[in-house]
Structure formats: C-alpha cells, structure tokens
Enzyme design. Structure first.
Site, PDB file in Angstrom:
ATOM      1  N   LEU A  84      74.533 -26.300  17.583  1.00  0.00           N
ATOM      2  CA  LEU A  84      74.002 -27.163  18.634  1.00  0.00           C
ATOM      3  C   LEU A  84      74.919 -28.331  18.972  1.00  0.00           C
ATOM      4  O   LEU A  84      74.536 -29.231  19.725  1.00  0.00           O
ATOM      5  CB  LEU A  84      72.624 -27.685  18.223  1.00  0.00           C
ATOM      6  CG  LEU A  84      71.582 -26.606  17.938  1.00  0.00           C
ATOM      7  CD1 LEU A  84      70.249 -27.230  17.574  1.00  0.00           C
ATOM      8  CD2 LEU A  84      71.428 -25.670  19.124  1.00  0.00           C
ATOM      9  N   CYS A  85      76.135 -28.342  18.432  1.00  0.00           N
ATOM     10  CA  CYS A  85      77.090 -29.398  18.754  1.00  0.00           C
ATOM     11  C   CYS A  85      77.710 -29.157  20.130  1.00  0.00           C
ATOM     12  O   CYS A  85      77.919 -28.017  20.543  1.00  0.00           O
ATOM     13  CB  CYS A  85      78.206 -29.458  17.713  1.00  0.00           C
ATOM     14  SG  CYS A  85      77.742 -30.321  16.211  1.00  0.00           S
ATOM     15  N   HIS A  86      78.039 -30.255  20.797  1.00  0.00           N
ATOM     16  CA  HIS A  86      78.704 -30.169  22.088  1.00  0.00           C
ATOM     17  C   HIS A  86      80.204 -29.989  21.904  1.00  0.00           C
ATOM     18  O   HIS A  86      80.773 -30.428  20.895  1.00  0.00           O
ATOM     19  CB  HIS A  86      78.455 -31.442  22.906  1.00  0.00           C
ATOM     20  CG  HIS A  86      77.022 -31.650  23.267  1.00  0.00           C
ATOM     21  ND1 HIS A  86      76.111 -32.181  22.399  1.00  0.00           N
ATOM     22  CD2 HIS A  86      76.345 -31.386  24.420  1.00  0.00           C
ATOM     23  CE1 HIS A  86      74.922 -32.249  22.976  1.00  0.00           C
ATOM     24  NE2 HIS A  86      75.029 -31.770  24.206  1.00  0.00           N
ATOM     25  N   MET A 135      80.106 -35.092  13.523  1.00  0.00           N
ATOM     26  CA  MET A 135      80.209 -33.738  12.988  1.00  0.00           C
ATOM     27  C   MET A 135      81.656 -33.267  12.941  1.00  0.00           C
ATOM     28  O   MET A 135      82.048 -32.500  12.043  1.00  0.00           O
ATOM     29  CB  MET A 135      79.363 -32.764  13.817  1.00  0.00           C
ATOM     30  CG  MET A 135      77.865 -33.032  13.755  1.00  0.00           C
ATOM     31  SD  MET A 135      77.228 -33.207  12.062  1.00  0.00           S
ATOM     32  CE  MET A 135      77.707 -31.636  11.335  1.00  0.00           C
ATOM     33  N   ASP A 188      91.155 -23.534  -1.991  1.00  0.00           N
ATOM     34  CA  ASP A 188      91.876 -22.270  -1.892  1.00  0.00           C
ATOM     35  C   ASP A 188      93.290 -22.404  -2.459  1.00  0.00           C
ATOM     36  O   ASP A 188      93.800 -21.471  -3.084  1.00  0.00           O
ATOM     37  CB  ASP A 188      91.931 -21.827  -0.436  1.00  0.00           C
ATOM     38  CG  ASP A 188      92.671 -20.508  -0.262  1.00  0.00           C
ATOM     39  OD1 ASP A 188      92.306 -19.532  -0.949  1.00  0.00           O
ATOM     40  OD2 ASP A 188      93.619 -20.466   0.546  1.00  0.00           O
TER      41      ASP A 188
END
Length: 342
Positions: free
Chosen positions: A75-77, A111, A126
């Site tokens: 739901l992020c723009h 975000m 990693d």
C-alpha cells in the site's frame, strides 16, 4: 475506535489518496544492527571476508531496496526519491546500519528508510553467513522524520503508551486523528551581527538568504535577529530563546577589532564541533584566500547547534553548502537518535 486509514468502508485494503496533501520536503532516518561475532567484525573491517566488499555491496542493496519499496510494501506510494544514504558503524559484536531517505512530495519516506535498513542488513547477513550463520538482524526502527503537517518527530520524544499509533505512515493522510507525540518545533533562529544593519544604515542580505534556506528545508524560523557587533552576546541569548534546534549566525567572524561573534559563541558552547568550522573555511578557500581569515566556530549549547557563518553572501553560500548534506544527521545525533559512521 480510531478509523483505519488503509481500509475502505467495506473493510477492504486500499491505497490512501494523498492528492490533497501539501508537497513538502520529507526526510526519514531509520536504523538497525546486525549482531554477529567479533571475528566477523574484524574480517569486515579488514576487508577480509570471502565474498566481495561487504559494506559497499550492502550499501548498494539498501539504496536499491529503498527505490523498490512500493513494489515490496503493497500500500506504499511510488516516490521520486531525491536522496538515499546508507551508513555503517561498528561495535565489538555488531554492524550498525543507518539509512536516510529524502524526497519532496505529498507523503513521507519512512518506509523507504526502513526498507533500506532491512535490505542492507539482510545483505550483510548473506555476506557473513558462511562464517556466522547465527548472525541476527535486530532493531529495525524509525529514528526521526521531518516534513508534512506534523513537522519533526523523533523517537526520543515518543510516549511509549502511544507508540503503536503515533507515527504517520508513508500512506496515512495528514488528517489522521491518531494520537501523536510529534515535536513540531523543527526550529531555527537566524542571527545577524551587523552594526550598520542594527542601525538601519546597511541592508541585511545574508540573514534573509539563511532564512530562506532553512524554510526550504521545512524549519520553523525565528529572525533574522539583527544585532550590532558590540551587542552580539545579547543577540545569542535572544536567539537561544525557546531552545531552537539550530542557530545560524552571520557576520562578526573576521579579524576586525569589533568582530566578536566567535568569542560570544564560545562563551555559551558546552561542546565544540570544530570539523564544521574547518569545513566551512576549506569550502571558502576554494573561492578566495580571504576565507582563511574567518574565525567562525560551531558547537552545541545544551541541545542547540550553533554555527557561525561569515558576513559575506559568498561566505554564507559556502557555509550552507557545507551544512546541507549533514544538518539532518547532526540534529538526529544531538537528539539522541543518530549513529556514528564507521
């Protein structure tokens, strides 16, 4: 119950319409740490890991992750990021990660900063897992955010009882009624040392330039406060009123008998930041040898940052160019949220 902003009237997930929100400069700083072994820390610092350059690879991954946030978080723009910076530091048993994301738009970049930290941390895992498969990425969190209607927020000022509801997410509307503990005083004061300016016989050109620079970066600005050189100590006391996050002075830094800004500033500093003053002089020396005559200082008085700039338009321009890439990180550190670089 507080209305949930990410669901529609029928309870279905939705992307919030932010088209009515004002465009402002949005900045977010997030952090986390990869907890590992002292041996891994030694090898990473010595560039001795079996894989490629660990920190460079993780930095690139973090930046790439920030750019793809809208693809990863449903739901992020989509944001036009103007800057993403990923930095690392070390303790005896961890690699710290800090990311700063910046844009100018209608919704925040929290975000994006958090995703940069998470992806950089996973990349670190990693890169070190062959030596320490038990390495753990911990504490991914938002440290500070700036911009929008709510202004400046820092984790230090967050009420723990409200922590689950106070943050404005990158897709929440400005009109959200959720309780918050935002510090709306991303405040600054501009101080001008000019005997002629104080008397009204000389126009002030440098003060307004600093004021505009601050407003463009979403500071709430007091001033320019114009004081005669002989009264600059009183001017500093005036500028400190309300404990702003930042005071930028201009003028009174030269070798003239009346130039007293550095002395007045040193009298109130609790900690110096000599690197800033040195960088400002070095920037000026690229243009004129006269920059070496500036005696400007920088430092902290309690939790207010004070920076002296020269009294010339060119000196102010050079000083602001030095401050531009560091000011948000500096203020975050002073507020207790920023991390140290490697």
């Amino acid at each position: 119950m507080t209305e949930l902003t990410h669901v529609d009237g029928e309870g279905r997930a939705r992307m919030v319409d932010v088209s009515a929100k004002a465009e402002t400069t949005r900045i977010a700083v997030a952090a986390g740490e990869l907890v590992t072994t002292p041996e891994v820390i030694r090898l990473v610092r010595a560039d001795g890991m079996p894989k490629a350059d660990v920190l460079s690879t993780a930095r690139i991954a973090g930046i790439a992750g920030a750019k793809k946030t809208s693809e990863l978080i449903p739901l992020c723009h989509q944001l036009a990021l103007s800057s993403v910076k990923v930095e690392f530091g070390f303790t005896e048993t961890s690699i710290t990660v800090e990311a700063t994301a910046k844009t100018r738009g209608q919704t925040g970049v929290e975000m994006e900063a958090l995703t940069a930290v998470a992806v950089a941390g996973l990349t670190l895992h990693d890169m070190v897992k062959a030596i320490d498969p038990a390495a753990t990425m911990n504490g991914v969190r938002l440290l500070t955010k700036d911009g929008g209607k709510r202004g400046h927020w820092t984790r230090e000022n967050q009420n723990p009882a409200e922590s689950s509801t106070a943050l404005e997410s990158s897709t929440a509307p400005e009109s959200s009624t959720a309780p918050h503990a935002f510090d709306t005083t991303r405040s600054a004061a501009v101080l001008v040392a000019s005997t002629g300016g104080a008397a009204g016989t000389r126009p002030d050109t440098t003060g307004p330039a600093i004021e505009q620079w601050l407003r463009d970066r979403d500071f709430e600005v007091r001033g320019p406060l114009v004081y005669a050189d002989a009264d600059i100590a009183a001017g500093i006391d005036d500028a400190k009123t309300g404990s702003p996050a930042l005071i930028i002075s201009t003028g009174g830094t030269g070798a003239s008998p009346t130039d007293a800004t550095p002395e007045a500033t040193l009298a109130v500093l609790t900690r110096e930041l000599p690197g800033i003053a040195e960088a400002i002089r070095a920037k000026g020396l690229e243009k004129t040898p006269h920059a070496s005559l500036s005696r400007g200082v920088a430092g902290l008085t309690e939790r207010t940052v004070i920076v002296n700039l020269p009294g010339s338009p060119g000196g102010v321009k050079d000083g602001l160019a030095v401050l531009d890439p560091i000011i948000n990180h500096l203020l975050a550190q002073v507020a207790g949220g920023g991390m140290h670089d490697e």
